[in-house]
Design a protein around this motif. Structure first.
Motif, PDB file in Angstrom:
ATOM      1  N   ASP A  28      62.562  25.686  80.266  1.00 34.69           N
ATOM      2  CA  ASP A  28      61.261  25.607  79.618  1.00 34.69           C
ATOM      3  C   ASP A  28      61.416  25.886  78.128  1.00 34.69           C
ATOM      4  N   LEU A  29      60.451  25.409  77.357  1.00 31.98           N
ATOM      5  CA  LEU A  29      60.522  25.546  75.906  1.00 31.98           C
ATOM      6  C   LEU A  29      60.669  27.003  75.473  1.00 31.98           C
ATOM      7  N   LEU A  30      59.926  27.908  76.075  1.00 32.88           N
ATOM      8  CA  LEU A  30      59.985  29.307  75.666  1.00 32.88           C
ATOM      9  C   LEU A  30      61.344  29.939  75.949  1.00 32.88           C
ATOM     10  N   SER A  31      62.140  29.322  76.808  1.00 31.68           N
ATOM     11  CA  SER A  31      63.475  29.844  77.125  1.00 31.68           C
ATOM     12  C   SER A  31      64.578  29.112  76.354  1.00 31.68           C
ATOM     13  N   ALA A  32      64.185  28.213  75.460  1.00 31.25           N
ATOM     14  CA  ALA A  32      65.169  27.335  74.822  1.00 31.25           C
ATOM     15  C   ALA A  32      65.766  27.910  73.541  1.00 31.25           C
ATOM     16  N   ARG A  33      65.152  28.953  72.972  1.00 30.44           N
ATOM     17  CA  ARG A  33      65.671  29.480  71.703  1.00 30.44           C
ATOM     18  C   ARG A  33      67.103  29.969  71.875  1.00 30.44           C
ATOM     19  N   GLY A  34      67.965  29.574  70.944  1.00 29.62           N
ATOM     20  CA  GLY A  34      69.362  29.982  70.973  1.00 29.62           C
ATOM     21  C   GLY A  34      70.238  29.149  71.884  1.00 29.62           C
ATOM     22  N   ARG A  35      69.643  28.204  72.610  1.00 30.84           N
ATOM     23  CA  ARG A  35      70.427  27.334  73.479  1.00 30.84           C
ATOM     24  C   ARG A  35      70.852  26.090  72.705  1.00 30.84           C
ATOM     25  N   ILE A  36      71.790  25.327  73.296  1.00 27.45           N
ATOM     26  CA  ILE A  36      72.340  24.146  72.628  1.00 27.45           C
ATOM     27  C   ILE A  36      71.934  22.902  73.398  1.00 27.45           C
ATOM     28  N   LEU A  37      71.353  21.953  72.684  1.00 34.55           N
ATOM     29  CA  LEU A  37      70.857  20.739  73.322  1.00 34.55           C
ATOM     30  C   LEU A  37      71.995  19.951  73.959  1.00 34.55           C
ATOM     31  N   ALA A  38      71.795  19.552  75.207  1.00 31.44           N
ATOM     32  CA  ALA A  38      72.804  18.780  75.927  1.00 31.44           C
ATOM     33  C   ALA A  38      72.506  17.291  75.902  1.00 31.44           C
ATOM     34  N   ALA A  39      71.328  16.910  75.431  1.00 31.61           N
ATOM     35  CA  ALA A  39      70.949  15.499  75.359  1.00 31.61           C
ATOM     36  C   ALA A  39      70.023  15.313  74.167  1.00 31.61           C
ATOM     37  N   PRO A  40      70.064  14.146  73.532  1.00 34.74           N
ATOM     38  CA  PRO A  40      69.142  13.904  72.416  1.00 34.74           C
ATOM     39  C   PRO A  40      67.694  14.009  72.879  1.00 34.74           C
ATOM     40  N   GLN A 146      59.010   8.163  63.920  1.00 31.65           N
ATOM     41  CA  GLN A 146      58.364   7.136  64.723  1.00 31.65           C
ATOM     42  C   GLN A 146      58.725   7.316  66.192  1.00 31.65           C
ATOM     43  N   ALA A 147      57.721   7.212  67.050  1.00 27.93           N
ATOM     44  CA  ALA A 147      57.896   7.431  68.477  1.00 27.93           C
ATOM     45  C   ALA A 147      59.060   6.608  69.025  1.00 27.93           C
ATOM     46  N   GLY A 148      59.882   7.252  69.857  1.00 23.87           N
ATOM     47  CA  GLY A 148      61.017   6.568  70.471  1.00 23.87           C
ATOM     48  C   GLY A 148      62.319   6.744  69.733  1.00 23.87           C
ATOM     49  N   ASP A 149      62.264   7.113  68.450  1.00 21.53           N
ATOM     50  CA  ASP A 149      63.492   7.376  67.705  1.00 21.53           C
ATOM     51  C   ASP A 149      64.074   8.732  68.134  1.00 21.53           C
ATOM     52  N   LYS A 150      65.336   8.967  67.783  1.00 19.85           N
ATOM     53  CA  LYS A 150      65.944  10.269  68.080  1.00 19.85           C
ATOM     54  C   LYS A 150      65.283  11.330  67.215  1.00 19.85           C
ATOM     55  N   LEU A 151      64.740  12.343  67.864  1.00 20.47           N
ATOM     56  CA  LEU A 151      64.064  13.430  67.154  1.00 20.47           C
ATOM     57  C   LEU A 151      65.041  14.553  66.813  1.00 20.47           C
ATOM     58  N   LEU A 152      65.824  14.978  67.811  1.00 21.13           N
ATOM     59  CA  LEU A 152      66.862  15.991  67.625  1.00 21.13           C
ATOM     60  C   LEU A 152      68.115  15.525  68.353  1.00 21.13           C
ATOM     61  N   PRO A 153      69.301  15.680  67.746  1.00 23.02           N
ATOM     62  CA  PRO A 153      70.534  15.230  68.402  1.00 23.02           C
ATOM     63  C   PRO A 153      71.049  16.256  69.392  1.00 23.02           C
ATOM     64  N   ASP A 154      71.873  15.807  70.312  1.00 25.08           N
ATOM     65  CA  ASP A 154      72.534  16.747  71.200  1.00 25.08           C
ATOM     66  C   ASP A 154      73.596  17.502  70.413  1.00 25.08           C
ATOM     67  N   ALA A 164      59.755  24.745  66.704  1.00 25.89           N
ATOM     68  CA  ALA A 164      58.502  24.205  66.185  1.00 25.89           C
ATOM     69  C   ALA A 164      58.431  22.693  66.410  1.00 25.89           C
ATOM     70  N   ILE A 165      59.540  22.002  66.170  1.00 28.06           N
ATOM     71  CA  ILE A 165      59.571  20.543  66.355  1.00 28.06           C
ATOM     72  C   ILE A 165      59.346  20.182  67.811  1.00 28.06           C
ATOM     73  N   LEU A 166      60.025  20.876  68.711  1.00 27.72           N
ATOM     74  CA  LEU A 166      59.885  20.583  70.137  1.00 27.72           C
ATOM     75  C   LEU A 166      58.453  20.847  70.609  1.00 27.72           C
ATOM     76  N   ALA A 167      57.864  21.936  70.119  1.00 26.69           N
ATOM     77  CA  ALA A 167      56.485  22.233  70.501  1.00 26.69           C
ATOM     78  C   ALA A 167      55.539  21.160  69.990  1.00 26.69           C
ATOM     79  N   ALA A 168      55.693  20.771  68.723  1.00 25.04           N
ATOM     80  CA  ALA A 168      54.817  19.756  68.144  1.00 25.04           C
ATOM     81  C   ALA A 168      54.963  18.420  68.861  1.00 25.04           C
ATOM     82  N   ALA A 169      56.182  18.148  69.364  1.00 25.46           N
ATOM     83  CA  ALA A 169      56.429  16.897  70.078  1.00 25.46           C
ATOM     84  C   ALA A 169      56.045  16.981  71.553  1.00 25.46           C
ATOM     85  N   GLN A 170      55.493  18.108  71.950  1.00 25.63           N
ATOM     86  CA  GLN A 170      55.079  18.350  73.337  1.00 25.63           C
ATOM     87  C   GLN A 170      56.244  18.203  74.317  1.00 25.63           C
ATOM     88  N   CYS A 171      57.435  18.654  73.868  1.00 23.64           N
ATOM     89  CA  CYS A 171      58.604  18.685  74.749  1.00 23.64           C
ATOM     90  C   CYS A 171      58.629  20.051  75.434  1.00 23.64           C
TER      91      CYS A 171
END
Length: 412
Positions: A28-40, A146-154, A164-171
């Protein structure tokens, strides 16, 4: 003894980042701080989500106001007010304006915002006293993303801006790499825990606590295996437990040449391939590095660090810290950080090995300065390690750095 740079290359080449599906999890988003993205990460939303105002002022048609000035102001009819958070129902016609606030959606027919500081309100009219640029103070839909583009890389760590970005993007959920597990133990019959009475000849084990703190700071889980006596069977069982349960095993002590140093023999018996036995650095010469191949996805790495506290910390910061960062899945930023800094006092070395001198790195008037820690710079002295955040490094053959000269500094 291996040169430090050669040892660094060997160690970092042993470490593939986590990349298999078995090494990822959804959090979940609230548990994501300090973790490393495994997928874009992508989003279905444009940023901004709609054309909106970047100022408090008036939404207008550029054609109506392009020639306005203080001497010849353009007078427009104000037909409504648009606060933030509402979809405007009005539509501007020539000669009209709408009062608008920062973040509010632009009304149909408007293409420019006039900041209120260059206007004068007269009941239902507004005087425009300066000519704007076309589309000034309008944040266009999709101009940031623009919707559909890569927002954050893995491969990047999720910190406050990414949260903040993930929250604003409703991820609300993201795929991240699992946390590494690091097993830690100290070896030596002379060691006792901090809560045990200290007898003559005994030493309180500080390395377990220091290494655990460093590992936790890097976001990994710690498996504390305690103090292991200098007995082959006890060492074998402890190392086997670490190999079975952890990605990295850290021991301190028991890796120099001595009557009770069984670690290398045990590593080989357990199937480990020993890649490093000693490094030409001071402190930190007795360093053992081995790798185990348990499956296609599991390759635990063993670091046998020196027992002396300063040497254990130097070798951790120099080699283990970047190893943990890389193995955790970081694509960039896992490498050691080097900074060139001036020294206000003389630094000395015997020149026979690459020397690491601990102290504090400060930024003074825009220039980095390295201040030597007070007291004796010997590997057994952990007292003056307090506040250490960097090591000045003197290469092999260099015996002195004069006050006022520059030196390469490893930031930790």
């Amino acid at each position: 003894m291996l040169p430090v740079n050669e040892a660094e290359t060997i160690i970092f080449n042993l470490v593939p980042p986590l990349d298999s599906p078995s090494n990822t999890e959804i959090v979940d988003l609230l548990s994501a701080r300090g973790r490393i993205l495994a997928a874009p990460v992508t989003s279905k939303l444009d940023f901004p989500h709609w054309d909106n105002s970047a100022m408090d002022g008036y939404a207008v048609r550029y054609e109506d106001v392009k020639n306005s000035s203080r001497e010849n102001p353009v007078v427009l009819e104000v037909i409504g007010e648009i606060p933030a958070g509402y979809q405007p129902k009005l539509s501007l016609q020539p000669g009209q304006a709408a009062r608008i606030f920062t973040g509010a959606v632009m009304p149909e027919g408007a293409d420019t915002v006039i900041m209120q500081e260059v206007t004068q309100r007269q009941e239902n009219r507004v005087l425009i006293q300066a000519a704007p640029k076309a589309q000034e103070f309008v944040r266009k839909r999709g101009s940031y993303y623009q919707a559909g583009d890569k927002l954050l890389p893995d491969g990047m760590m999720i910190n406050a801006p990414e949260m903040a970005i993930l929250a604003a993007a409703q991820c609300n959920q993201v795929s991240v790499f699992r946390k590494l597990k690091v097993a830690i133990f100290s070896t030596g019959d002379e060691l006792v825990t901090p809560n045990q009475p200290l007898q003559p000849g005994q030493i309180v084990d500080s390395n377990n606590y220091a290494l655990a703190a460093l590992v936790e700071q890097l976001g990994a889980e710690v498996l504390m295996l305690g103090i292991v006596p200098d007995q082959p069977e006890a060492l074998r069982k402890t190392i086997a437990t670490g190999i079975e349960n952890a990605d990295i095993i850290l021991s301190s002590g028991g890796v120099s040449v001595g009557d009770y140093d069984y670690v290398e023999e045990i590593l080989a018996a357990l199937g480990g391939e020993i890649h490093i036995r000693a490094i030409a650095m001071k402190p930190g010469k007795p360093l053992t590095v081995a790798r185990f191949s348990l499956s296609n996805y599991r390759h635990p790495i063993y670091f046998g660090l020196p027992g002396n506290p300063a040497a254990a910390l130097v070798t951790f910061w120099r080699f283990v810290q970047p190893t943990i960062r890389k193995l955790s899945g970081l694509t960039d930023g896992w490498q050691p950080v080097w900074i060139r800094a001036k020294v206000p006092q003389e630094l000395r070395s015997d020149g026979r090995r690459e020397s690491y001198i601990w102290g504090k790195l400060n930024l003074v008037d825009g220039v980095y300065e390295f201040v030597l820690a007070a007291g004796n710079q010997v590997s057994g002295n952990l007292i003056n390690l307090a506040h250490t955040n960097a090591f000045a490094v003197l290469p092999v053959g260099q015996k002195m750095v004069l006050a006022g000269e520059e030196v390469m500094v490893l930031q930790v």
